[in-house]
Design a protein around this motif. Structure first.
Motif, PDB file in Angstrom:
ATOM      1  N   SER A 164       0.787  -1.239   0.000  1.00 48.67           N
ATOM      2  CA  SER A 164       0.000   0.000   0.000  1.00 48.67           C
ATOM      3  C   SER A 164       0.816   1.285   0.000  1.00 48.67           C
ATOM      4  CB  SER A 164      -0.928   0.016   1.218  1.00 48.67           C
ATOM      5  OG  SER A 164      -1.744  -1.131   1.256  1.00 48.67           O
ATOM      6  N   ARG A 165       2.034   1.259   0.527  1.00 46.68           N
ATOM      7  CA  ARG A 165       2.749   2.508   0.770  1.00 46.68           C
ATOM      8  C   ARG A 165       3.830   2.818  -0.264  1.00 46.68           C
ATOM      9  NH1 ARG A 165       0.180   5.896   2.949  1.00 46.68           N
ATOM     10  NH2 ARG A 165       1.965   6.891   3.945  1.00 46.68           N
ATOM     11  N   ASP A 191      -1.391   3.742  -2.111  1.00 49.84           N
ATOM     12  CA  ASP A 191      -2.088   4.957  -1.670  1.00 49.84           C
ATOM     13  C   ASP A 191      -1.677   6.168  -2.495  1.00 49.84           C
ATOM     14  OD1 ASP A 191      -3.006   3.335   0.372  1.00 49.84           O
ATOM     15  OD2 ASP A 191      -1.708   4.205   1.920  1.00 49.84           O
ATOM     16  N   GLY A 211      -9.908   1.297   0.574  1.00 52.24           N
ATOM     17  CA  GLY A 211      -9.616   2.549  -0.114  1.00 52.24           C
ATOM     18  C   GLY A 211      -9.869   2.561  -1.607  1.00 52.24           C
ATOM     19  N   MET A 228      -5.881   9.997   0.146  1.00 50.09           N
ATOM     20  CA  MET A 228      -5.154   8.732   0.267  1.00 50.09           C
ATOM     21  C   MET A 228      -3.645   8.991   0.305  1.00 50.09           C
ATOM     22  SD  MET A 228      -7.245   6.014   0.295  1.00 50.09           S
ATOM     23  CE  MET A 228      -6.240   4.657  -0.294  1.00 50.09           C
ATOM     24  N   TRP A 242      -2.816   3.191   9.815  1.00 50.16           N
ATOM     25  CA  TRP A 242      -3.197   3.245   8.395  1.00 50.16           C
ATOM     26  C   TRP A 242      -4.654   2.855   8.216  1.00 50.16           C
ATOM     27  CZ3 TRP A 242      -4.565  -0.805   4.996  1.00 50.16           C
ATOM     28  CH2 TRP A 242      -4.603  -0.473   3.639  1.00 50.16           C
ATOM     29  N   VAL A 246      -7.473   5.095   6.387  1.00 53.48           N
ATOM     30  CA  VAL A 246      -8.123   4.599   5.180  1.00 53.48           C
ATOM     31  C   VAL A 246      -9.631   4.541   5.381  1.00 53.48           C
ATOM     32  CG1 VAL A 246      -8.462   2.525   3.780  1.00 53.48           C
ATOM     33  CG2 VAL A 246      -6.162   3.358   4.212  1.00 53.48           C
TER      34      VAL A 246
END
Length: 465
Positions: A164-165, A191, A211, A228, A242, A246
């Protein structure tokens, strides 16, 4: 050689059920499927009278994290096979899993067919960076991204798992390097990259409903995607902080959800041939953590200390240190939205894959795939379509549709024989009589022994210090 005589065959192609069939298996391959009255039983075949029962393809869980906590792979392998799960996609790229797969392939271990990810490729700080021994590679540059892809291939990964990051630079470098080296990319949305761009990027599947879709399904997409990208995680529990942030973006996004805009997103997923693994089973416990029952009889199959670790994860990660009454109500509504969104994706023709995210809190290897099937039906899928999400669609996604995923001549003999009709009630996939995995018959007695073995191995583990 085995002959299964008298069952109703639900072949998962979408064809109507065919009653009173014979299915003949030679070595590991289905060689005959036809009316029992017309199919001659080959000499020497072991005949199984399955009249009144229902025969479906073996099931695939497309999102698992098999934890080799016991040091004995028979533990989780037994739970998968006993539950009719004959193939899995491992989303943690642990080196030990490659050893387990070698044992399965050699016949040393009775277990499911395994597709294994790379370590998680995430940004800095990674969401799992505060969890000891998590298979995570933090990436801060395009050069690191390219090297991580190369290293994953060198260590035998079947696909690259993105998380996700990842920054825009790192995400795009992973995708470009994976394309250059001809390896599939699957995992979370980033994101930091607009979801519509990610759909077109070449990523082959997206996991979970965190998300991703809802900001893109809003006319206010730019503001929501920017929200996001602004998420900043806390160093104490990155994943828990997180999740809270989200959830806020999700809540804001559904306020402006537009059906026509959502349909255009789904059409783009279809056009790009991108699959989605919604993992409603894990969302059900994250959105309703009170549903986790520590007195569940299936806890007997998990190692000592599991209740304590689940309590910790539920409170510190899922609930981020606690939820207000308003937050709890929001999560209940979000779960309804998740199911509705999955139903809408299915209607639009998006390829859906059944996956569970086991072994997180409230989830059990093998058992929870049946929960996912229930959740898919609750989302509006027919029982047949839900079954296809765990049979035909995984085979298509993995490039196995010519030899796996359905009950047809020439397909591998991965089968589940049920006592009741799953098309009448999807919960009947849990009423397992016997399993066939890669041509090997696992009858009721051996299946019961598999469960006893898993329970024994778990019970012999010492309590964590």
């Amino acid at each position: 050689m085995h002959a299964y005589v008298g069952a109703t065959v639900i072949d998962a192609t979408g064809a109507p059920p065919r009653p009173d069939q014979s299915v003949v298996v030679v070595d590991r391959t289905i060689t005959i499927v036809g009316p029992a009255a017309q199919v001659p039983i080959p000499a020497g075949a072991l005949v199984h009278d399955v009249a009144g029962k229902y025969l479906i393809p073996g099931l695939t869980d497309m999102h698992v994290h098999s934890e080799p906590e016991t040091g004995d792979p028979r533990h989780f392998a037994a739970l998968y096979i006993a539950n009719g799960v004959t193939a899995i996609r491992e989303m943690w790229g642990r080196p030990v899993l490659h050893d387990v797969r070698r044992q399965v392939r050699s016949g040393e271990l009775l277990g499911p067919r395994m597709t294994i990810a790379s370590p998680l490729l995430d940004g800095e700080p990674a969401l799992w960076s505060d969890v000891p021994d998590a298979p995570v590679v933090p990436i801060g540059s395009s050069g690191q991204a390219r090297r991580a892809v190369a290293e994953a291939i060198d260590t035998g990964a079947d696909f690259i798992k993105v998380y996700s990051r990842l920054s825009p630079e790192a995400y795009r470098a992973v995708i470009a390097e994976a394309r250059r080296r001809d390896i599939t990319v699957a995992g979370h949305r980033s994101d930091n990259v607009p979801f519509l761009e990610q759909i077109e990027s070449g990523q082959r599947s997206f996991e979970h409903l965190f998300g991703g879709i809802w900001p893109a399904a809003s006319p206010d997409v730019d503001r929501l995607e920017a929200a996001m990208a602004r998420i900043q995680t806390s160093p104490e529990f990155h994943l828990g902080s997180w999740l809270k942030q989200v959830t806020q973006v999700e809540w804001d996004a559904i306020a402006s959800y537009d059906r026509a805009t959502a349909n255009s997103v789904f059409e783009r997923l279809v056009a790009a041939d991108v699959a989605y693994t919604p993992t409603l089973a894990v969302h059900a416990v994250i959105d309703q953590p009170e549903s986790i029952r520590l007195d569940d009889s299936r806890m007997d199959y998990l190692v000592p200390g599991t209740p304590e670790s689940w309590d910790f994860l539920r409170e510190r990660i899922y609930c981020g240190g606690g939820r207000s009454a308003e937050e709890a109500a929001r999560h209940r509504e979000l779960l309804d939205w998740r199911r509705a969104t999955v139903g809408a994706m299915n209607e639009a023709g998006v390829r859906l894959l059944a996956g569970t995210d086991s072994v997180g809190p409230g989830l059990f290897p093998g058992f929870s795939l049946h929960v996912e099937l229930e959740q898919l039906v609750a989302a509006g899928l027919t029982p047949m379509r839900a079954l296809q999400c765990a049979t035909l669609e995984p085979a298509r996604f993995l490039g196995r549709e010519h030899w796996a995923g359905t009950v047809e001549v020439g397909r591998v003999a991965d089968l589940v024989i049920l006592d009741d009709d799953p098309l009448v009630d999807i919960r009947n996939t849990q009423r397992i009589h016997s399993v066939v995995v890669d041509g090997r018959h696992v009858g009721p007695r051996e299946r019961a022994e598999l469960l006893r073995t898993a329970e024994r191995i778990a019970s012999e583990q010492p309590l964590p210090q």
